[in-house]
Design an enzyme around this catalytic site. Structure first.
Site, PDB file in Angstrom:
ATOM      1  N   ASP A   1     -44.216  -3.091  21.982  1.00  0.00           N
ATOM      2  CA  ASP A   1     -43.440  -4.311  21.788  1.00  0.00           C
ATOM      3  C   ASP A   1     -43.424  -4.701  20.314  1.00  0.00           C
ATOM      4  O   ASP A   1     -42.369  -5.024  19.742  1.00  0.00           O
ATOM      5  CB  ASP A   1     -44.035  -5.442  22.639  1.00  0.00           C
ATOM      6  CG  ASP A   1     -43.357  -6.776  22.383  1.00  0.00           C
ATOM      7  OD1 ASP A   1     -42.139  -6.876  22.565  1.00  0.00           O
ATOM      8  OD2 ASP A   1     -44.052  -7.727  21.967  1.00  0.00           O
TER       9      ASP A   1
ATOM     10  N   GLU B   1     -41.327   0.241  26.153  1.00  0.00           N
ATOM     11  CA  GLU B   1     -42.218  -0.222  25.087  1.00  0.00           C
ATOM     12  C   GLU B   1     -43.495   0.604  25.044  1.00  0.00           C
ATOM     13  O   GLU B   1     -43.992   0.934  23.953  1.00  0.00           O
ATOM     14  CB  GLU B   1     -42.534  -1.702  25.298  1.00  0.00           C
ATOM     15  CG  GLU B   1     -41.331  -2.606  25.062  1.00  0.00           C
ATOM     16  CD  GLU B   1     -41.593  -4.062  25.394  1.00  0.00           C
ATOM     17  OE1 GLU B   1     -40.869  -4.930  24.868  1.00  0.00           O
ATOM     18  OE2 GLU B   1     -42.525  -4.334  26.197  1.00  0.00           O
TER      19      GLU B   1
END
Length: 232
Positions: free
Chosen positions: A53, A125
């Site tokens: 992320d 992610e």
């Protein structure tokens, strides 16, 4: 798709060859899979998701900053938010077939988790985090150039942009104005599908027209065209 098949796919299509296959396996493993396979060593994807992320945020920020030197902070922020979201990441997970390689528990498999947008976002992610640890930022950017960044040139992200809100913000910078969307026409194509024509006006002055298969889509198209015309 088995782990071996997926690694072959990555090599052939994206020139990605993991040195540490345990990292890739971790990125593709859901917690329920480990719960159902207690002899399986390793972690689930969540720690790598945390890293990925942050890597995505930084990578997209740098790309937009360099690509659009004339954009202000608000425009850059809005585009980053548009790019870094669940629907977007779910799309790219499917594009590189991550969804086919996820290691799921039986219950999750039966519930259709392999197509669940929120899980596909997480796995994207986690995969980015694993790729970063294994091969560094250059490898991440190479993949993003082939997927996320390439999609900008095809206007892929337009579907996620709230053009009506953007137009409202632009028009109200100097005070409140009345913005009205009006259905001007409704027709049917040869295949009997509907096409709506909608105008957008500010304080009674029409700025632009938009067309769409629904009133909502036509309003969005009208707002988008108004933003283009105002920019010119």
């Amino acid at each position: 798709m088995s782990p071996a098949e997926f690694t072959d796919y990555l090599k052939e299509n994206y020139q990605i060859d993991f040195d540490n296959l345990d990292l890739l396996k971790e990125a593709l493993t859901q917690r329920n899979y480990l719960n159902e396979n207690p002899k399986e060593e390793g972690r689930d994807y969540q720690r790598l998701e945390f890293l990925g992320d942050a890597i995505m945020q930084a990578s997209v920020t740098e790309y937009l900053f360099k690509r659009y030197p004339d954009w202000d902070e608000g425009q850059l922020t809005e585009m980053r938010i548009t790019m870094v979201q669940t629907k977007s990441f779910a799309h790219f997970s499917k594009e590189i077939h991550l969804n086919e390689a996820i290691r799921l528990g039986k219950g999750e498999e039966m519930s259709g988790a392999r197509q669940r947008p929120s899980l596909l976002e997480d796995i994207w992610e986690a995969f980015i985090g694993a790729l970063y640890l294994d091969q560094g930022q250059a490898a991440v950017v190479s993949l993003l150039n082939q997927t996320v960044f390439a999609a900008i040139d095809t206007n892929f992200f337009d579907q996620f942009i709230d053009f009506k809100s953007r137009l409202q913000e632009k028009l109200q910078t100097k005070g409140t104005v009345d913005i009205d969307y009006t259905i001007e026409d409704e027709e049917r194509n040869e295949d009997n599908s509907q096409v709506f024509k909608v105008s957008v006006a500010v304080d009674g002055r029409i700025l632009a027209y938009g067309f769409g298969s629904s009133i909502k889509d036509a309003e969005k198209a009208a707002a988008q065209q108004a933003l283009v015309d105002l920019a010119e």
